[in-house]
Motif scaffolding. Structure first.
Motif, short mmCIF file in Angstrom:
data_model
loop_
_atom_site.label_atom_id
_atom_site.label_comp_id
_atom_site.label_asym_id
_atom_site.label_seq_id
_atom_site.Cartn_x
_atom_site.Cartn_y
_atom_site.Cartn_z
N ALA A 35 10.19 3.97 2.18
CA ALA A 35 10.24 5.19 1.39
C ALA A 35 10.48 4.83 -0.07
N LEU A 36 9.61 5.32 -0.93
CA LEU A 36 9.78 5.15 -2.37
C LEU A 36 10.09 6.53 -2.96
N PHE A 37 11.27 6.70 -3.49
CA PHE A 37 11.62 7.98 -4.11
C PHE A 37 11.00 7.96 -5.51
N TRP A 38 9.80 8.50 -5.56
CA TRP A 38 8.89 8.24 -6.67
C TRP A 38 9.37 8.78 -8.01
N GLN A 39 10.02 9.91 -8.02
CA GLN A 39 10.50 10.41 -9.31
C GLN A 39 11.59 9.51 -9.89
N ARG A 40 12.34 8.83 -9.04
CA ARG A 40 13.32 7.85 -9.53
C ARG A 40 12.59 6.67 -10.18
N VAL A 41 11.51 6.24 -9.54
CA VAL A 41 10.72 5.14 -10.10
C VAL A 41 10.16 5.54 -11.46
N LEU B 180 0.86 -1.18 0.00
CA LEU B 180 0.00 0.00 0.00
C LEU B 180 0.90 1.23 0.00
N THR B 181 0.58 2.18 -0.86
CA THR B 181 1.38 3.39 -0.95
C THR B 181 0.49 4.62 -0.81
N MET B 182 1.14 5.73 -0.43
CA MET B 182 0.45 7.02 -0.39
C MET B 182 1.47 8.10 -0.71
N LYS B 183 1.04 9.06 -1.51
CA LYS B 183 1.90 10.18 -1.88
C LYS B 183 2.12 11.10 -0.68
N ILE B 184 3.30 11.66 -0.61
CA ILE B 184 3.71 12.51 0.51
C ILE B 184 2.86 13.79 0.61
N ASN B 185 2.16 14.16 -0.46
CA ASN B 185 1.36 15.39 -0.43
C ASN B 185 -0.12 15.13 -0.11
N HIS B 186 -0.48 13.90 0.29
CA HIS B 186 -1.87 13.60 0.65
C HIS B 186 -2.13 14.07 2.08
N PRO B 187 -3.25 14.72 2.33
CA PRO B 187 -3.54 15.22 3.69
C PRO B 187 -3.60 14.15 4.78
#
Length: 165
Positions: A140-146, A57-64
């Motif tokens: 931690a998933l460094f998403w822009q690298r992905v 399960l993932t969630m973006k760092i900018n989600h409230p």
């Protein structure tokens, strides 16, 4: 996929944050994190030859709801059939480096409602690191690298939503 022992990734970032308006008798949603238990339970139900599937399960760092997501696994009785990871952006890491406030924002397309929360970026990363140290999650998933370094990166129309464990 689960019945063959495979893994799935599910991003919760598109689900409305806690307490946003919904058009049902509840009037407010329980939020994106509340769906984690359902996905975890489903993963636990499906398996073959004593082997269950794997769920990320993932969630973006900018989600409230990101703080609730980061704290999710501190309750050892919740989401026992899934791993969780935060999708971190370069902008967030720059905000950490510069000790800036981080805005977490969600726009509900149906209603136009805008949910905004703010925290110091360093406090968010400290909480993530503390929980990772104490509970081995979230990752931690460094998403822009992905997004920039994957097997389909030559196809400009391909977009990842999440990743399996």
């Amino acid at each position: 996929t689960y019945s063959y022992g495979g893994g799935c990734g599910t991003d919760l970032s598109k689900l409305r944050p806690n307490n946003s308006k919904v058009n049902n008798s509840a009037k407010k949603t329980t939020g994106a994190v509340s769906f984690s238990d359902l996905y975890s339970m489903t993963t636990g139900l499906i398996g073959q030859k004593n082997r269950r599937g794997a769920l990320m399960l993932t969630m973006k760092i900018n989600h409230p709801d990101i703080i609730d997501f980061i704290n999710l696994k501190t309750d050892l009785n919740r989401v026992t059939k899934a791993n969780i990871s935060v999708m971190i952006t370069d902008d967030f890491m720059q905000a950490v480096k510069e000790d800036k406030e981080w805005e977490m924002k969600f726009v509900v397309e149906d209603t136009g409602e805008v949910i905004v929360r703010r925290e110091r970026a360093k406090e968010i990363i400290r909480l993530l690191a503390k929980n990772n140290w104490n509970y081995a999650e979230p990752g931690a998933l460094f998403w822009q690298r992905v997004e920039n370094w994957h097997l389909n990166s030559e196809d400009p129309t391909f977009k990842y939503d999440s990743t399996n464990p």
